[in-house]
Write a protein that holds these residues in place. Sequence first.
Motif, short mmCIF file in Angstrom:
data_model
loop_
_atom_site.label_atom_id
_atom_site.label_comp_id
_atom_site.label_asym_id
_atom_site.label_seq_id
_atom_site.Cartn_x
_atom_site.Cartn_y
_atom_site.Cartn_z
N VAL A 100 5.72 1.74 -5.21
CA VAL A 100 4.55 2.82 -4.89
C VAL A 100 4.36 3.51 -5.88
CG1 VAL A 100 4.10 4.80 -3.45
CG2 VAL A 100 5.27 2.83 -2.55
N VAL A 101 5.10 3.96 -6.78
CA VAL A 101 4.86 4.82 -8.02
C VAL A 101 4.02 4.17 -9.00
CG1 VAL A 101 5.72 5.95 -10.20
CG2 VAL A 101 6.95 6.31 -7.86
N ALA A 102 4.26 2.68 -9.34
CA ALA A 102 3.59 1.93 -10.07
C ALA A 102 2.17 1.48 -9.70
CB ALA A 102 4.13 0.54 -10.67
N ALA A 103 2.07 1.16 -8.44
CA ALA A 103 0.60 1.07 -8.08
C ALA A 103 -0.34 2.24 -7.87
CB ALA A 103 1.00 0.44 -6.44
N THR A 104 0.48 3.25 -7.72
CA THR A 104 -0.47 4.47 -7.60
C THR A 104 -0.88 4.90 -9.14
OG1 THR A 104 1.03 5.50 -5.73
CG2 THR A 104 -0.39 6.96 -6.84
N LEU A 105 0.05 4.68 -10.05
CA LEU A 105 -0.27 5.13 -11.35
C LEU A 105 -1.44 4.33 -11.89
CD1 LEU A 105 2.98 6.02 -12.93
CD2 LEU A 105 1.35 7.65 -12.45
N GLY A 106 -1.14 2.95 -11.52
CA GLY A 106 -2.40 1.85 -12.03
C GLY A 106 -3.42 2.22 -11.18
N ALA A 107 -3.42 2.67 -10.04
CA ALA A 107 -4.83 2.89 -9.10
C ALA A 107 -5.56 4.27 -9.82
CB ALA A 107 -4.46 3.02 -7.88
N MET A 108 -4.55 4.98 -10.27
CA MET A 108 -5.16 6.32 -10.94
C MET A 108 -5.84 6.12 -12.08
SD MET A 108 -5.31 9.60 -9.77
CE MET A 108 -6.10 10.80 -10.47
N ALA A 109 -5.33 5.11 -12.87
CA ALA A 109 -5.74 4.81 -14.33
C ALA A 109 -7.17 4.33 -14.15
CB ALA A 109 -4.97 3.57 -15.02
N LEU A 148 -9.95 7.88 2.64
CA LEU A 148 -9.19 7.34 1.55
C LEU A 148 -7.78 6.74 2.07
CD1 LEU A 148 -9.38 9.99 -1.19
CD2 LEU A 148 -10.30 7.65 -1.13
N LEU A 149 -7.29 7.34 3.33
CA LEU A 149 -6.03 6.81 4.09
C LEU A 149 -6.18 5.38 4.80
CD1 LEU A 149 -4.34 10.05 5.31
CD2 LEU A 149 -3.53 8.38 3.36
N LEU A 150 -7.58 5.59 5.42
CA LEU A 150 -8.12 4.25 6.10
C LEU A 150 -8.21 3.05 5.01
CD1 LEU A 150 -8.45 3.70 9.10
CD2 LEU A 150 -11.01 4.08 8.50
N LEU A 151 -8.78 3.27 3.88
CA LEU A 151 -9.10 2.52 2.84
C LEU A 151 -7.70 1.75 2.34
CD1 LEU A 151 -11.59 3.82 0.53
CD2 LEU A 151 -12.13 1.65 1.92
N ARG A 152 -6.68 2.66 2.27
CA ARG A 152 -5.30 2.02 1.93
C ARG A 152 -4.58 1.33 3.05
NH1 ARG A 152 -6.21 1.52 -3.19
NH2 ARG A 152 -6.30 3.77 -4.39
N LEU A 153 -4.61 1.77 4.26
CA LEU A 153 -3.93 1.25 5.31
C LEU A 153 -4.59 -0.05 5.77
CD1 LEU A 153 -3.39 4.45 7.48
CD2 LEU A 153 -1.51 3.13 6.15
N VAL A 154 -5.87 -0.38 5.87
CA VAL A 154 -6.33 -1.58 6.12
C VAL A 154 -6.11 -2.72 5.34
CG1 VAL A 154 -8.47 -2.70 6.76
CG2 VAL A 154 -8.34 -0.38 7.37
N GLY A 183 -0.83 6.37 1.33
CA GLY A 183 -1.40 5.13 2.26
C GLY A 183 -0.92 3.86 2.03
N ILE A 184 -0.27 3.48 0.62
CA ILE A 184 0.34 2.27 0.45
C ILE A 184 1.76 1.95 0.58
CG2 ILE A 184 -1.38 1.85 -1.68
CD1 ILE A 184 0.84 2.51 -3.49
N PHE A 191 6.15 -5.84 1.72
CA PHE A 191 6.41 -6.71 0.55
C PHE A 191 7.82 -6.43 -0.31
CE2 PHE A 191 1.68 -6.62 0.55
CZ PHE A 191 1.48 -8.22 0.37
N THR A 192 8.20 -5.23 -0.45
CA THR A 192 9.61 -5.09 -0.82
C THR A 192 10.56 -5.58 0.21
OG1 THR A 192 8.82 -2.98 -1.62
CG2 THR A 192 11.16 -3.01 -1.83
#
Length: 244
Positions: A100-109, A148-154, A183-184, A191-192
Amino acid sequence: MNDQDPTASRGRLMRLLPILIFVSVGGIGALALGDTLSFDTLRDNRAALLAFRDANYPGLLLAFVITYVAIVAFSLPGAAVASVTGGFLFGIYVGTTVNVVAATLGAMAIFLAARFGLGATLSARMEAGEGRIRRLKSALHETEVEVLLLLRLVPAVPFFVANLLPALVGVRAWTFFWTTGVGIIPGAIVFTWIGVGLGEVFDRGDSPDLTLLWEPQVIGPILGLCGLAALPILIKLIRGKAEV
């Protein structure tokens, strides 16, 4: 005679530079890596990875986070493999957290790169516009958390699309950041969880079954969360029509 202001041109180029770098590196990386980030590669290097983890846990954890951030930021192939690998190497709790942390940081970049490039210009034009375009931007801001939550959940929405679209319509950075992280979480857990049992799968000579995400007992709760995220949007739309 060229009336174009050189300073303005340089300013536009500098704003576009971050997203151009991300796109270029992503394209080159996708061609260079190909199918390198695959479950076959993970299977072949399984013993070495586990040995390195046991000898240098913090080092592997840091290397994993950096690699995952780069995969997401540059939209490189292998995000699903990386998520499963997090569970394989670190277990369900630590694995979900680092995923979650890595995916969030990558998305933020990639969000920030797009936001200060094309997104800044497009958002300003929408703000200055009149009629339907301006109302659309206003409506998006009123429901941006839910959207935004909907985009992540779908599950059907590609991750890079959910990273770029908010930047192009002027979503607030902090809102994007925390809704991405929250959301992720459901998908990251799935997946984990697959990754936790990956060793047994390899021992049987099989490949992990990522279609587990679409099993009723898994997709059902996720779709339920999608419904909860969509409900406030529907209520606001109904109230808006009633007021008109």
